[in-house]
Design an enzyme around this catalytic site. Structure first.
Site, PDB file in Angstrom:
ATOM      1  CG  ASP A  90      -2.063   0.937   1.142  1.00 25.04           C
ATOM      2  OD1 ASP A  90      -2.333   1.448   0.045  1.00 25.04           O
ATOM      3  OD2 ASP A  90      -2.712   1.166   2.177  1.00 25.04           O
ATOM      4  CD  GLU A 201      -6.336   0.980  -4.824  1.00 20.11           C
ATOM      5  OE1 GLU A 201      -7.396   0.334  -4.933  1.00 20.11           O
ATOM      6  OE2 GLU A 201      -5.839   1.292  -3.723  1.00 20.11           O
TER       7      GLU A 201
END
Length: 430
Positions: A90, A201
């Site tokens: 992330d 992402e």
């Protein structure tokens, strides 16, 4: 935990594509069993991302990418989990971040180019906007493709690209797009070297101002045109998505805004519309499901740590009281990297609350947006959320939390199961 990744005996993470998914952040490495229990009970059709942590969170909790992956795999093995699952590296910002997480086996990579977003772009007057655009003009060769265009993104919903909106998008996101493209290409190359599939992402949610439909369209189209395996994009939604509490804002306006963002994702991808800071945002999950027709990704992180503190409160009220005092002492410093509204004066100190149940209520409850109460009655949950790093790395309290969780894994599993069933049930509502 001492097991190596190779000795855990459970399958490695896989890419999940457009399947709806939820990321279960685990800052202690002990939450996976509870996450799995909730997913099995209420997560019909939703895939779990069980290894998920940002480099920033790893630094604050003294963990490594390998530790995050290993702890998730151990928890999956203990629960007998055999379904496909994902692993999210992330908020990546550098090639060094990528190298660490590729080596650890992550397959879902969230690129965070927020350092290159002009956070003041929404407020520039015409003269300053024009001046700043001239500085970056050569870096945004795509601008002419959008000026004076109108695009129907779905029936009855158009986007108009006028000079100002396109110029403002270029100033705000132009350099961030270029950084995302460069880092995305590097991620693909590093995974290709080892023959591993990966998906990307793009996160533009950590900005001061919401992402407009024009900005979303431009950012997404430039990324999709690159051929990178972009499977998800996280815009900055309208309203406030603060840590540790439910959504703050007009739900009807948010649903309309989400409908436009979802239409862009469907038209240009399709790719998943991603909701970051998703922890405890129960009220907006059905909206997200409706708007995206189930093509979504949600990230949670801090809520599992907060529920770990509930376990501390259950089994050692005196230690929970010490943690509350410690958190209040560190809150003003630790809140600097968060957008939160809780204040110390808005929540009573521990020494003013003699009853333990009342103390838990003050600092772990009342995070849902209750219309008849006009919002959130006690934002103490935010104080504990923002100080997680200080708590966990404190030589005394960090050890206390981890020891209590190790001794009471059954309680932690049950607390998390109950907590995340509420999340998953809401996500499956339409």
């Amino acid at each position: 935990m001492s097991e190596s990744i190779s000795s855990v005996g459970i399958d490695v993470p896989k890419v999940l594509g457009l399947t709806p998914s939820i990321g279960f952040g685990d800052r202690l490495g002990m939450a996976t069993q509870g996450h799995v229990a909730a997913l099995k009970e209420a997560g019909a059709g939703i895939k779990g991302i069980f290894a998920q942590q940002s480099i920033r969170e790893m630094a604050r909790t003294s963990r490594s990418a390998e530790t995050v992956m290993r702890d998730a795999q151990v928890g999956l093995k203990k629960e007998g989990f055999v379904d496909v699952w994902g692993a999210d590296a992330d908020h990546l910002k550098t090639k060094e971040d990528v190298d660490l997480t590729v080596a650890a086996g992550f397959v879902f990579f969230t690129i965070d180019p927020s350092d290159h977003v002009d956070q003041k772009a929404d407020h520039y007057v015409e003269e300053e906007l024009t001046s700043r655009f001239e500085i970056i003009r050569d870096e945004v060769p795509w601008i002419e493709a959008y000026v004076d265009k109108s695009i129907e993104i779905c029936e009855g919903m158009d986007i108009t690209f006028d000079d100002e909106s396109v110029m403002r998008a270029a100033v705000k996101y132009g350099r961030a797009i270029n950084v995302a493209l460069e880092l995305g290409q590097y991620i693909v190359e590093q995974n290709k070297k080892i023959g591993r599939a990966c998906e990307l992402e793009i996160s533009v949610d950590e900005t001061d101002q919401p992402t407009t439909w024009v900005e979303h369209y431009i950012v997404a189209e430039q990324l999709m045109n690159s051929g990178l395996p972009v499977v998800s994009l996280a815009p900055r939604f309208i309203g406030e998505l603060e840590k540790g509490v439910d959504y703050k804002g007009d739900l009807a306006a948010l649903e309309e805004s989400m409908r436009g963002h979802a239409a862009i994702a469907k038209r240009l991808g399709p790719y998943k519309l991603s909701l970051h800071s998703g922890s405890d945002k129960i009220s907006i999950y059905p909206l997200l499901n409706r708007a995206t027709e189930g093509v979504f990704h949600v990230k949670t992180a801090g809520t599992s740590f907060l529920e770990a503190l509930r376990v501390v409160a259950i089994h050692s009220p005196s230690d929970f009281r010490r943690i509350v005092r410690f958190a209040r002492d560190h809150y003003e410093r630790d809140r600097a990297t968060y957008h939160v509204s809780a204040t110390l004066r808005g929540v009573r100190p521990a020494d003013e609350i003699s009853d333990n149940h009342e103390l838990v209520s003050e600092y772990l409850e009342h995070w849902e947006n209750v219309p008849e109460l006009k919002g959130f009655t006690k934002p103490g949950r935010q104080i504990l959320h923002c100080t997680f790093g200080s708590i966990l790395t404190d030589s005394d309290l960090g050890s206390v939390v981890k020891q209590l969780l190790a001794e009471h894994q059954g309680t932690y599993r049950e607390v998390l199961r109950e907590h995340f069933v509420r999340h998953l049930e809401a996500l499956n509502q339409s």
